[in-house]
Design a protein around this motif. Structure first.
Motif, PDB file in Angstrom:
ATOM      1  N   GLY A  92     -18.100 -13.427  26.545  1.00  0.00           N
ATOM      2  CA  GLY A  92     -17.999 -13.224  25.105  1.00  0.00           C
ATOM      3  C   GLY A  92     -17.590 -14.493  24.377  1.00  0.00           C
ATOM      4  N   GLY A 121     -11.974 -14.802  21.493  1.00  0.00           N
ATOM      5  CA  GLY A 121     -12.038 -15.407  22.811  1.00  0.00           C
ATOM      6  C   GLY A 121     -10.995 -16.492  22.997  1.00  0.00           C
ATOM      7  N   GLU A 170     -15.352  -8.882  13.603  1.00  0.00           N
ATOM      8  CA  GLU A 170     -15.626  -7.677  14.388  1.00  0.00           C
ATOM      9  C   GLU A 170     -15.645  -6.527  13.375  1.00  0.00           C
ATOM     10  OE1 GLU A 170     -11.833  -9.233  16.138  1.00  0.00           O
ATOM     11  OE2 GLU A 170     -12.331  -7.702  17.617  1.00  0.00           O
ATOM     12  N   ASP A 203     -19.275 -10.276  15.656  1.00  0.00           N
ATOM     13  CA  ASP A 203     -18.866 -10.315  17.057  1.00  0.00           C
ATOM     14  C   ASP A 203     -18.941  -8.885  17.604  1.00  0.00           C
ATOM     15  OD1 ASP A 203     -17.452 -10.257  19.431  1.00  0.00           O
ATOM     16  OD2 ASP A 203     -15.971 -11.729  18.795  1.00  0.00           O
TER      17      ASP A 203
HETATM   18  C1  LIG Z   1     -14.347  -8.965  20.061  1.00  0.00           C
HETATM   19  C2  LIG Z   1     -14.224  -9.885  21.231  1.00  0.00           C
HETATM   20  N1  LIG Z   1     -14.791 -11.091  21.173  1.00  0.00           N
HETATM   21  C3  LIG Z   1     -14.724 -11.946  22.210  1.00  0.00           C
HETATM   22  C4  LIG Z   1     -14.057 -11.619  23.360  1.00  0.00           C
HETATM   23  C5  LIG Z   1     -13.991 -12.598  24.512  1.00  0.00           C
HETATM   24  O1  LIG Z   1     -14.830 -12.157  25.540  1.00  0.00           O
HETATM   25  P1  LIG Z   1     -14.672 -12.744  27.010  1.00  0.00           P
HETATM   26  O2  LIG Z   1     -13.364 -12.270  27.531  1.00  0.00           O
HETATM   27  O3  LIG Z   1     -15.853 -12.207  27.760  1.00  0.00           O
HETATM   28  O4  LIG Z   1     -14.719 -14.233  26.879  1.00  0.00           O
HETATM   29  C6  LIG Z   1     -13.436 -10.365  23.468  1.00  0.00           C
HETATM   30  C7  LIG Z   1     -12.687  -9.985  24.675  1.00  0.00           C
HETATM   31  O5  LIG Z   1     -11.874  -9.123  24.687  1.00  0.00           O
HETATM   32  C8  LIG Z   1     -13.529  -9.473  22.377  1.00  0.00           C
HETATM   33  O6  LIG Z   1     -12.955  -8.259  22.410  1.00  0.00           O
END
Ligand SMILES: Cc1ncc(COP(=O)(O)O)c(C=O)c1O
Length: 372
Positions: A92, A121, A170, A203
């Protein structure tokens, strides 16, 4: 010490999982209401995903991005249809890094606006985009990120100017406490962002792949973002990430502007391909499961230590008057796996495939614990 102490690990070792049941080393079964932090959306060790993965493992595992890749093309079209162009990453945070780069390249501007309580992230740009002090740990941040207040349109207006490349958010903040965006805020946000010549970047790392009842959460809000990212449940547990942008922005991620050795790896793509097929057979009937989930959740509102119950689809936050850590531990002792979000919110992300009985029983047990 063999491992860095950067995680708190509960003293239990799981050895296998099937759908919403995880089994520990002593053969004790647990009900999973976490999907392994939003990953096992189509159920742990899903048969179709496992078969695709095994079949691919016998053919070829890794194909460098120096050659055509039919499987990447197939997954990209299942993800983004005809309107979006896809770049594959491994996580992510990496998908968000690509989104930030693309927004800046496409607009030739620098600033990215993000929101209080967001989580994008842990790598440098994604961490700088994350507007939570608890994630920054006093580390120096990258320049070019400004933070607005979630669900507060005036706070965005104050930051918009001709250097804003994009606004990233988000639609249901996951790690920050399970806060859904207000539809009216989103309508206004899209309008003022586009008027300013800036891009809307969603996101979908936690909210995507069916979690909110639609393939992507923006479908609930009835718009199409300029850029969006996916990861977590995309390959149901095999590491993968994706950044998608409207076709008109595709040429901005030109040759050599970005890349990854493993991005779009064949094993990940075979799992993602099967996951997306599974998801399309689950989604049409998911509203019944969501109704059952919220019928049970609504009853928690009457408990004195519960201050709020909120969320969307199969994503729920139960806000408590007490710190949530002990509640997560107590539920683990009762063989129920849940998550926290922020300091005082219990977060539930059950697999979309959990049986009605297992879901009801687990929620009844949560209710009992919180009512004590
Ligand atoms: C909304 C959101 N974006 C990005 C990430 C980061 O993802 P990753 O842990 O796969 O790098 C997360 C992880 O919890 C997330 O919830």
């Amino acid at each position: 010490m063999t491992l860095f102490p950067n995680y708190h690990r509960a003293p239990v070792t799981f050895k296998k999982a099937k759908n919403a049941t995880w089994t520990d080393k002593k053969n004790v079964e647990y009900t999973d209401l976490s999907s392994g932090i939003g990953v096992y959306n189509v159920g742990a060790n899903n048969d179709a995903v496992a078969s695709a993965l095994i079949a691919q493992a016998k053919e070829m595992w890794h194909l460098p991005n120096l050659y055509e890749n039919d499987l990447q093309e197939t997954v990209a079209s299942k993800l983004g249809g005809e309107k979006y162009t896809t770049y594959f990453a491994n996580s992510g945070t990496e998908a968000n890094e690509a989104a930030i780069k693309l927004a800046r390249l496409a607009t030739k501007r620098e600033t990215i606006i993000t929101f209080s309580n967001s989580f994008h992230g842990r790598t440098y740009a994604s961490m700088s985009a994350t507007a939570q002090d608890s994630i920054h740990h006093g580390l120096p941040l990258l320049s070019g990120f400004k933070y607005a207040k979630f669900n507060d349109i005036n706070s965005v207006k104050e930051l918009l100017n001709d250097d804003v490349a994009g606004v990233m958010l988000e639609l249901v903040q996951g790690e920050g406490g399970v806060f859904p965006a207000d539809p009216d805020f989103i309508r206004q946000l899209i309008h003022i962002t586009h008027e300013n010549g800036s891009l809307i970047m969603i996101d979908e790392v936690q909210t995507g792949i069916g979690r909110t009842g639609k393939k992507f959460s923006f479908e609930n809000y009835d718009f199409e973002p300029d850029i969006f990212t996916s990861a977590k449940a995309l390959a149901n547990g095999v590491p993968v990430g994706a950044m998608l942008a409207k076709n008109e922005f595709a040429s901005s991620l030109a040759y050599n502007t970005h890349g990854s050795t493993f991005g779009g790896n064949l094993l990940a793509m075979s799992a993602a391909n099967a996951t997306l097929d599974e998801l399309s057979s689950i989604l049409p009937d998911l509203s019944e499961k969501i109704s059952l989930f919220w019928e049970e959740l609504e009853t928690l509102k009457k408990i004195s230590i519960v201050t709020d119950v909120r969320g969307l689809g199969m994503m729920a936050g139960i806000e408590l008057k007490i710190p949530v850590t002990q509640v997560v531990t107590d539920l683990l002792h009762m063989h129920i796996i849940v998550l926290s979000a922020g300091n005082n919110t219990l977060r539930l992300l059950p697999p979309l495939t959990i049986s009605d009985t297992q879901l009801k029983t687990a929620l009844k047990n949560i209710k009992q614990l919180l009512s004590k």
